[in-house]
Design a protein around this motif. Structure first.
Motif, PDB file in Angstrom:
ATOM      1  N   GLU A   1       0.847  -1.188   0.000  1.00  0.00           N
ATOM      2  CA  GLU A   1       0.000   0.000   0.000  1.00  0.00           C
ATOM      3  C   GLU A   1       0.886   1.243   0.000  1.00  0.00           C
ATOM      4  OE1 GLU A   1      -2.748  -0.093   3.247  1.00  0.00           O
ATOM      5  OE2 GLU A   1      -3.596  -2.038   2.682  1.00  0.00           O
ATOM      6  N   PRO A   2       0.328   2.416  -0.297  1.00  0.00           N
ATOM      7  CA  PRO A   2       1.150   3.626  -0.296  1.00  0.00           C
ATOM      8  C   PRO A   2       1.899   3.849   1.015  1.00  0.00           C
ATOM      9  CG  PRO A   2      -0.957   4.078  -1.338  1.00  0.00           C
ATOM     10  CD  PRO A   2      -1.046   2.688  -0.784  1.00  0.00           C
ATOM     11  N   GLY A   3       1.299   3.469   2.131  1.00  0.00           N
ATOM     12  CA  GLY A   3       1.953   3.653   3.423  1.00  0.00           C
ATOM     13  C   GLY A   3       2.415   2.358   4.052  1.00  0.00           C
ATOM     14  N   ALA A   4       2.411   1.261   3.296  1.00  0.00           N
ATOM     15  CA  ALA A   4       2.783  -0.046   3.853  1.00  0.00           C
ATOM     16  C   ALA A   4       3.492  -0.857   2.781  1.00  0.00           C
ATOM     17  CB  ALA A   4       1.544  -0.785   4.363  1.00  0.00           C
ATOM     18  N   GLY A   5       4.787  -0.603   2.644  1.00  0.00           N
ATOM     19  CA  GLY A   5       5.592  -1.348   1.689  1.00  0.00           C
ATOM     20  C   GLY A   5       6.483  -2.304   2.451  1.00  0.00           C
TER      21      GLY A   5
ATOM     22  N   ILE B   1     -16.930  -6.968   2.798  1.00  0.00           N
ATOM     23  CA  ILE B   1     -16.871  -5.661   2.143  1.00  0.00           C
ATOM     24  C   ILE B   1     -15.465  -5.103   2.381  1.00  0.00           C
ATOM     25  CG2 ILE B   1     -17.928  -3.403   1.871  1.00  0.00           C
ATOM     26  CD1 ILE B   1     -19.803  -5.790   1.370  1.00  0.00           C
ATOM     27  N   ILE B   2     -14.804  -4.697   1.302  1.00  0.00           N
ATOM     28  CA  ILE B   2     -13.403  -4.277   1.384  1.00  0.00           C
ATOM     29  C   ILE B   2     -13.264  -2.826   0.920  1.00  0.00           C
ATOM     30  CG2 ILE B   2     -11.053  -4.762   0.577  1.00  0.00           C
ATOM     31  CD1 ILE B   2     -11.952  -7.658   0.116  1.00  0.00           C
ATOM     32  N   ASP B   3     -12.524  -2.035   1.704  1.00  0.00           N
ATOM     33  CA  ASP B   3     -12.256  -0.633   1.380  1.00  0.00           C
ATOM     34  C   ASP B   3     -10.780  -0.351   1.613  1.00  0.00           C
ATOM     35  OD1 ASP B   3     -15.054   0.717   0.997  1.00  0.00           O
ATOM     36  OD2 ASP B   3     -15.266  -0.504   2.823  1.00  0.00           O
ATOM     37  N   GLY B   4     -10.159   0.336   0.667  1.00  0.00           N
ATOM     38  CA  GLY B   4      -8.749   0.683   0.823  1.00  0.00           C
ATOM     39  C   GLY B   4      -8.052   0.795  -0.517  1.00  0.00           C
ATOM     40  N   GLN B   5      -6.732   0.787  -0.478  1.00  0.00           N
ATOM     41  CA  GLN B   5      -5.935   0.979  -1.688  1.00  0.00           C
ATOM     42  C   GLN B   5      -4.684   0.113  -1.643  1.00  0.00           C
ATOM     43  OE1 GLN B   5      -4.456   4.970  -2.214  1.00  0.00           O
ATOM     44  NE2 GLN B   5      -3.287   4.479  -4.050  1.00  0.00           N
ATOM     45  N   LYS B   6      -4.369  -0.496  -2.777  1.00  0.00           N
ATOM     46  CA  LYS B   6      -3.115  -1.214  -2.975  1.00  0.00           C
ATOM     47  C   LYS B   6      -2.326  -0.522  -4.085  1.00  0.00           C
ATOM     48  CE  LYS B   6      -4.159  -4.355   0.066  1.00  0.00           C
ATOM     49  NZ  LYS B   6      -3.388  -4.553   1.311  1.00  0.00           N
ATOM     50  N   VAL B   7      -1.000  -0.718  -4.072  1.00  0.00           N
ATOM     51  CA  VAL B   7      -0.181  -0.074  -5.096  1.00  0.00           C
ATOM     52  C   VAL B   7       0.961  -1.019  -5.495  1.00  0.00           C
ATOM     53  CG1 VAL B   7       1.484   1.080  -3.563  1.00  0.00           C
ATOM     54  CG2 VAL B   7       0.827   2.170  -5.732  1.00  0.00           C
ATOM     55  N   TRP B   8       1.569  -0.733  -6.655  1.00  0.00           N
ATOM     56  CA  TRP B   8       2.602  -1.591  -7.240  1.00  0.00           C
ATOM     57  C   TRP B   8       2.069  -2.998  -7.471  1.00  0.00           C
ATOM     58  CZ3 TRP B   8       4.955   2.310  -8.641  1.00  0.00           C
ATOM     59  CH2 TRP B   8       5.369   3.329  -7.792  1.00  0.00           C
TER      60      TRP B   8
ATOM     61  N   ALA C   1      10.376   3.241 -17.748  1.00  0.00           N
ATOM     62  CA  ALA C   1      10.739   2.525 -18.963  1.00  0.00           C
ATOM     63  C   ALA C   1       9.640   2.608 -20.013  1.00  0.00           C
ATOM     64  CB  ALA C   1      11.036   1.057 -18.642  1.00  0.00           C
ATOM     65  N   GLY C   2       8.518   3.248 -19.674  1.00  0.00           N
ATOM     66  CA  GLY C   2       7.426   3.413 -20.626  1.00  0.00           C
ATOM     67  C   GLY C   2       6.344   2.363 -20.513  1.00  0.00           C
ATOM     68  N   GLY C   3       6.544   1.353 -19.664  1.00  0.00           N
ATOM     69  CA  GLY C   3       5.558   0.290 -19.529  1.00  0.00           C
ATOM     70  C   GLY C   3       4.472   0.628 -18.520  1.00  0.00           C
ATOM     71  N   GLN C   4       3.418  -0.169 -18.517  1.00  0.00           N
ATOM     72  CA  GLN C   4       2.326  -0.006 -17.550  1.00  0.00           C
ATOM     73  C   GLN C   4       2.051  -1.348 -16.884  1.00  0.00           C
ATOM     74  OE1 GLN C   4      -1.050   2.529 -18.690  1.00  0.00           O
ATOM     75  NE2 GLN C   4      -0.036   2.926 -20.628  1.00  0.00           N
ATOM     76  N   HIS C   5       3.101  -1.906 -16.309  1.00  0.00           N
ATOM     77  CA  HIS C   5       2.994  -3.220 -15.676  1.00  0.00           C
ATOM     78  C   HIS C   5       2.422  -3.116 -14.269  1.00  0.00           C
ATOM     79  CE1 HIS C   5       3.958  -7.368 -14.864  1.00  0.00           C
ATOM     80  NE2 HIS C   5       4.706  -7.036 -13.835  1.00  0.00           N
ATOM     81  N   PHE C   6       2.765  -2.032 -13.559  1.00  0.00           N
ATOM     82  CA  PHE C   6       2.276  -1.837 -12.196  1.00  0.00           C
ATOM     83  C   PHE C   6       0.953  -1.079 -12.201  1.00  0.00           C
ATOM     84  CE2 PHE C   6       6.999  -1.682 -11.616  1.00  0.00           C
ATOM     85  CZ  PHE C   6       7.111  -2.901 -10.984  1.00  0.00           C
ATOM     86  N   CYS C   7       0.188  -1.265 -11.124  1.00  0.00           N
ATOM     87  CA  CYS C   7      -1.115  -0.606 -11.025  1.00  0.00           C
ATOM     88  C   CYS C   7      -1.385  -0.168  -9.593  1.00  0.00           C
ATOM     89  CB  CYS C   7      -2.244  -1.567 -11.437  1.00  0.00           C
ATOM     90  SG  CYS C   7      -2.142  -2.190 -13.123  1.00  0.00           S
ATOM     91  N   GLU C   8      -2.284   0.804  -9.481  1.00  0.00           N
ATOM     92  CA  GLU C   8      -2.957   1.093  -8.228  1.00  0.00           C
ATOM     93  C   GLU C   8      -4.306   0.385  -8.267  1.00  0.00           C
ATOM     94  OE1 GLU C   8      -2.160   5.468  -6.687  1.00  0.00           O
ATOM     95  OE2 GLU C   8      -2.697   5.474  -8.814  1.00  0.00           O
TER      96      GLU C   8
END
Length: 391
Positions: free
Chosen positions: A133-137, A155-162, A209-216
């Motif tokens: 997560e943005p604050g939990a790597g 029911i799930i609320d929140g955000q993941k990244v990478w 590098a121009g790719g879009q492999h990672f996501c939020e």
């Protein structure tokens, strides 16, 4: 020290080579071994995953009762080596096969195993991992994504990244906090969540590098069935640590083969441009070659740990720190050898390969545990030094 493979492993190597020679066609090989892939080549990559499934090459180490081949560590090493040597492309089903599958085998219910393991083995279902997560790597236990039970659904609320390939996947396995009043390692649960629903928003991130492999991945009232929690509520941290521990280090031998190919490309580039006449360039190339050989012997040390204990020991952090820094040094020298041409973006061919390798190598000291994390592991768990003071 004998680095030869036993006869049974060499027999398995022949089997791998024979199958690959008949199925890894130019169209599949052209996908390449980098993570630089997206929606354009995804149908071909999925076709290759299904081809692998039909050939019985997915779930090599899974127990036979769950559809795997119960391959030995040595056989896994041979497969990783030959897959890289013949130019096998980056796999679409890595997270399902290598992480979720073993997790369900050990912790899942019978219904979960029956539902999810067969399509993973057939290459028909693609998963991604929702941990960071943005604050939990590095401090993963500090995650703030929450889940609560509402009738027969979570029911799930929140955000993941990478989140790698989330925009191309059908399912995600998610860590979420189900009891905020418990210590941070105790109130986490492990969920299986479908991505194709109104409560999930996946946003690709364009990397340097121009790719879009990672996501939020944003969860806003996302839902998953009550029975799609793995283990019991609060078991998530222990299960997640087991999930991460299922990586036995065998894939690194394939990575070493690819690094060897990059080393050969660097030497060829220096030779073609007449740069080996420079004693400075010769010395830098020699230093990289020595570093490569040190990585090779370090890999054998990791393999020994895997053969003895079934998984890499903390010493594997030495290899991670070493290869990530080595790869950056190789990319820097390759760009210097290109001269001004290295500063002009190229979309195809050898120049593009060098440029992409250089740019993507910058992430090597961050992903799979940053260099700072690796140094802490080496200091505390290998050298036995005192733990770093908490802030």
């Amino acid at each position: 020290m004998d680095f030869a493979y036993p006869p049974e492993a060499e027999s398995f190597r022949d089997e791998v080579r024979t199958w690959m020679s008949g199925h890894l066609t130019d169209g599949y090989r052209a996908l390449g071994a980098s993570s630089e892939f997206g929606t354009g080549d995804w149908p071909v990559r999925l076709a290759w995953e299904r081809e692998m499934g039909q050939g019985g090459w997915i779930g090599l180490s899974w127990p036979k009762e769950f559809g795997g081949r119960a391959a030995t560590v040595m056989e896994e090493l041979v497969f990783a080596e030959e897959y890289a040597r013949c130019g096998g492309p980056t796999r679409a089903g890595t997270f399902g096969e290598g992480l979720l599958g073993p997790t369900l085998i050990h912790f899942g219910t019978d219904a979960q195993k029956d539902r999810f393991l067969p399509p993973i083995l057939k290459g028909e279902q693609i998963w991604c991992q929702g941990f960071s997560e943005p604050g939990a790597g590095s401090d993963l236990a500090g995650l703030t994504t929450r889940a609560h039970l509402d009738g027969d659904e979570w029911i799930i609320d929140g955000q993941k990244v990478w989140t790698s390939q989330a925009h191309l996947s059908e399912w995600i396995f998610v860590l979420a906090r189900t009891d905020p009043d418990k210590p941070k390692h105790k109130g986490i649960s492990f969920f299986l969540v479908p991505l194709d629903q109104a409560g999930v928003d996946v946003r690709p991130l364009r990397d340097m590098a121009g790719g879009q492999h990672f996501c939020e991945v944003f969860f806003d009232g996302a839902r998953t069935s009550e029975d799609l929690i793995v283990g019991s509520p609060g078991d998530g941290w222990a299960i997640a640590m087991a999930t991460l521990g299922f990586e036995r280090g065998t894939a690194f031998i394939g990575q070493l083969v690819r690094f060897g190919n990059e080393m050969d490309r660097l030497i060829g580039l220096a030779r073609d441009r007449g740069l080996l006449a420079s004693p400075v360039i010769r010395q830098r190339v020699a230093d990289l070659k020595i570093g490569f050989e040190l990585m090779r012997y370090g890999l054998y040390r990791t393999v020994t740990s895997v053969l003895r204990h079934g998984r890499p020991g903390p010493e594997a952090s030495i290899g991670k720190l070493q290869w990530s820094q080595w790869h950056q040094q190789l990319g820097e020298l390759a760009i210097e050898m290109l001269g001004p041409a290295g500063l002009i973006p190229d979309t195809t061919g050898p120049v593009h390969d060098v440029q992409h390798g250089f740019v993507f190598s910058r992430a090597g000291t961050i992903y799979a545990g940053s260099s700072q994390v690796q140094r802490n592991i080496i200091a505390e768990r290998v050298l036995g030094l005192p733990k770093e003071p908490s802030a």
